[in-house]
Design an enzyme around this catalytic site. Structure first.
Site, PDB file in Angstrom:
ATOM      1  N   LYS A 274      14.200  17.251  11.660  1.00  0.00           N
ATOM      2  CA  LYS A 274      13.358  17.004  12.630  1.00  0.00           C
ATOM      3  C   LYS A 274      14.364  16.120  13.711  1.00  0.00           C
ATOM      4  O   LYS A 274      14.899  15.101  13.578  1.00  0.00           O
ATOM      5  CB  LYS A 274      12.245  15.864  12.333  1.00  0.00           C
ATOM      6  CG  LYS A 274      11.291  15.477  13.248  1.00  0.00           C
ATOM      7  CD  LYS A 274      10.604  14.112  12.875  1.00  0.00           C
ATOM      8  CE  LYS A 274      11.254  12.850  13.722  1.00  0.00           C
ATOM      9  NZ  LYS A 274      11.019  13.048  15.160  1.00  0.00           N
TER      10      LYS A 274
ATOM     11  N   GLU B  30      20.683  -5.286  18.937  1.00  0.00           N
ATOM     12  CA  GLU B  30      21.203  -4.051  19.641  1.00  0.00           C
ATOM     13  C   GLU B  30      20.219  -3.839  20.927  1.00  0.00           C
ATOM     14  O   GLU B  30      19.145  -3.696  20.781  1.00  0.00           O
ATOM     15  CB  GLU B  30      20.843  -2.836  18.929  1.00  0.00           C
ATOM     16  CG  GLU B  30      21.692  -1.521  19.273  1.00  0.00           C
ATOM     17  CD  GLU B  30      21.561  -0.329  18.254  1.00  0.00           C
ATOM     18  OE1 GLU B  30      20.484  -0.323  17.682  1.00  0.00           O
ATOM     19  OE2 GLU B  30      22.564   0.261  18.258  1.00  0.00           O
TER      20      GLU B  30
ATOM     21  N   GLU C 172      22.673   6.468   8.876  1.00  0.00           N
ATOM     22  CA  GLU C 172      23.682   5.941   9.726  1.00  0.00           C
ATOM     23  C   GLU C 172      22.895   5.122  10.921  1.00  0.00           C
ATOM     24  O   GLU C 172      21.911   5.600  11.728  1.00  0.00           O
ATOM     25  CB  GLU C 172      24.237   7.200  10.482  1.00  0.00           C
ATOM     26  CG  GLU C 172      25.273   8.182   9.728  1.00  0.00           C
ATOM     27  CD  GLU C 172      26.369   7.350   9.080  1.00  0.00           C
ATOM     28  OE1 GLU C 172      26.936   6.478   9.725  1.00  0.00           O
ATOM     29  OE2 GLU C 172      26.820   7.750   8.130  1.00  0.00           O
TER      30      GLU C 172
END
Ligand code: NDP
Length: 480
Positions: free
Chosen positions: A173, A384, A248
């Site tokens: 996906k 982040e 990740e």
């Protein structure tokens, strides 16, 4: 208006729901294509196709599989211009970047793993001539690959290629925000003669088709790249089902610049490591730490260069930054500039949405931004942002730099600038990240382990690490 299709059992088709989602071109802020809204039913069908595909693919010789993958690499190269343009339109990144980085790397991913697997070997353990153990490395079966929007085809193929090379079949996906090049890849796989069911590409929302992939009991491994909170959610679902997981995740990478660096090289590379792909690379250095002796000089030069970095529409050959990927993401990035001001930061340059002229006036452009004067523990320096926004902070000693660099919950990548080789190695050893660049940035050898520590992920991709992840070791012990 293009209607993107799923790639299922070797053919291009709509989702079972028959419904579509809008896909926006971020450089103009307008819908330009639609993607199938897939769900559980599509995943069930893909699993059925994949089970059949596995019988064919896992029984082919390594060479035969490798040859098909090499053909896909050749076709990516032959379609370089079309793919680069599609990536740039879908994501907002400068066309030049897609031409020089994204698309060449997608071809390299296929070529690298198609050939690496031919040299992949396993161990044997001799027990004083009485017994011998050898390890078989078999494919897992059906694996799920879920990728993000920042480097769409680059990261999608980085997962699919090692999975296929080792004999697995894949249900993949791409991000719903950037589906176009994954769709074009489906066409190339058909042209290359990839047997049906071996690779199935389903489009749609993470919470729907992504979740159905993660939850499916016959999908035995999930390789995921994306945000840390999504990774945590996937781990929660997959762990009790004992799926193999490679995660990740996000980063908040330090870029440590010592007084004794090669100033010009550190400066020009810091421009790239801060703002390449609009700062939307998990490896970008978003916290710039500069030693006090050169702080003012570096800051002045960095701000000056940043003010001149051209933000423009992606097809402009002069564009250094294009559009960020979506309106939501633009608003999220800009909210961090507001937060930084509330936390006492000073915006040295940028800090605002940039409105271009004409047809690009509604595109999602942000001025490259440098913020000074923040404590290293504040939210702006801990969370982040994933956009063209960096902070700059002075430090006095190596210990200070390390303390600030390691103070975040992330640990993906870091960059160190110094001409003192002993110091460079000492800092590299102490820094908490899975990847360290000394006097360079984003240099990638595909054989090296790739991934992060702390909340930046679990497991490693790349080279042997990926080939091992996508295989199950089986020890066979023989009495001699
Ligand atoms: P997300 O975590 O939002 O999404 C990543 C992928 O997961 C998308 O395909 C998404 O689909 C899908 N997804 C979302 N929810 C679920 C779910 N519940 N189950 C299964 N799949 C789901 O990340 P972004 O796309 O926003 O990417 C940016 C993030 O990726 C940043 O945090 C960045 O640091 C990280 N990243 C990490 C890298 C690394 O190597 N460590 C490399 C590149 C990026 P949808 O798009 O439909 O939401």
């Amino acid at each position: 208006m293009i209607d993107i299709q799923n790639y299922l059992n070797g053919t291009l088709q709509a989702a079972r729901s028959g419904s579509y989602l809008d896909n926006v071109n971020p450089s103009i802020g307008e819908v330009y294509s639609r993607i199938p809204r897939s769900g559980k039913e599509d995943v069930d069908m893909a699993v059925e196709a994949a089970e059949e595909g596995f019988k064919v693919w896992s029984n082919m010789s390594k060479e035969a599989r490798s040859n098909i993958m090499l053909k896909i690499a050749d076709l990516i190269e032959a379609n370089h211009a079309k793919l680069a343009e599609a990536e740039s339109i879908d994501n907002g990144k400068p066309l030049k970047l897609a031409e020089h980085v994204d698309i060449p790397r997608a071809a390299s991913n296929f070529r690298f793993f198609a050939t690496a697997v031919l040299h992949f070997s396993s161990e044997s353990h001799d027990m004083d001539g009485q017994f011998i153990n050898y390890t078989l490395r078999n494919p897992i079966g059906i694996v799920g690959c879920i990728s993000p929007w920042n480097l769409p085809l680059y990261l999608f193929t980085w997962k699919i290629a090692p999975a296929l090379a080792t004999g697995n079949v894949v249900i993949a996906k791409p991000s719903e925000v950037t589906p176009m090049t994954a769709y074009l890849l489906s066409e190339l796989c058909i042209e290359a003669g990839l047997p049906k069911g071996v690779l199935n590409i389903l489009h749609g929302l993470g919470g729907e088709v992504g979740a159905a992939i993660t939850e499916h009991p016959k999908i035995k491994a999930v390789s995921f790249t994306g945000g840390t909170s999504t990774g945590a959610h996937i781990a929660k679902v997959a762990a009790p089902m004992f799926k193999k997981l490679s995660l990740e995740l996000g980063g908040k990478n330090p870029n440590i610049i010592f007084d004794d660096c090669d100033f010009d090289k550190a400066l020009s590379t810091t421009m790239r490591s801060s703002f390449a792909n609009q700062g939307q690379i998990c490896l970008c250095g978003s916290r710039v730490f500069v030693q006090r002796g050169i702080y003012e000089k570096f800051k002045t030069a960095f701000v000056e260069k940043t003010k001149h970095a051209k933000v423009s529409y992606p097809m402009d050959p002069e564009a250094k930054l294009g559009a960020v990927v979506s309106e939501d993401h633009m608003n999220k990035v800009l909210s961090y500039v507001d937060l930084a001001k509330e936390e006492g930061g000073t915006v040295l340059c940028g800090g605002k949405r940039k409105i271009l002229e004409g047809e690009y006036a509604n595109g999602y452009y942000i001025e490259p931004t440098i913020i000074e004067g923040l404590d290293h523990m504040c939210r702006t320096n801990q969370e982040e942002i994933f956009g063209p926004v960096v902070t700059i902070t002075p430090f006095d000693t190596e210990e200070d730099a390390l303390e600030m660099a390691n103070s975040v919950e992330y640990g993906l990548a870091s960059t160190i600038w110094t001409q003192d080789i002993t110091k460079a190695h000492r800092v590299a050893a102490k820094i908490e990240s899975g990847i360290v660049w000394i006097n360079c940035w984003l240099v990638r050898d595909l054989r090296t382990p790739f991934g992060g520590v702390k909340n930046s992920g679990v497991g490693r991709e790349g080279g042997l690490e990926a080939l091992r992840f996508f295989t199950e070791p089986k020890n066979v012990c023989v009495s001699l």
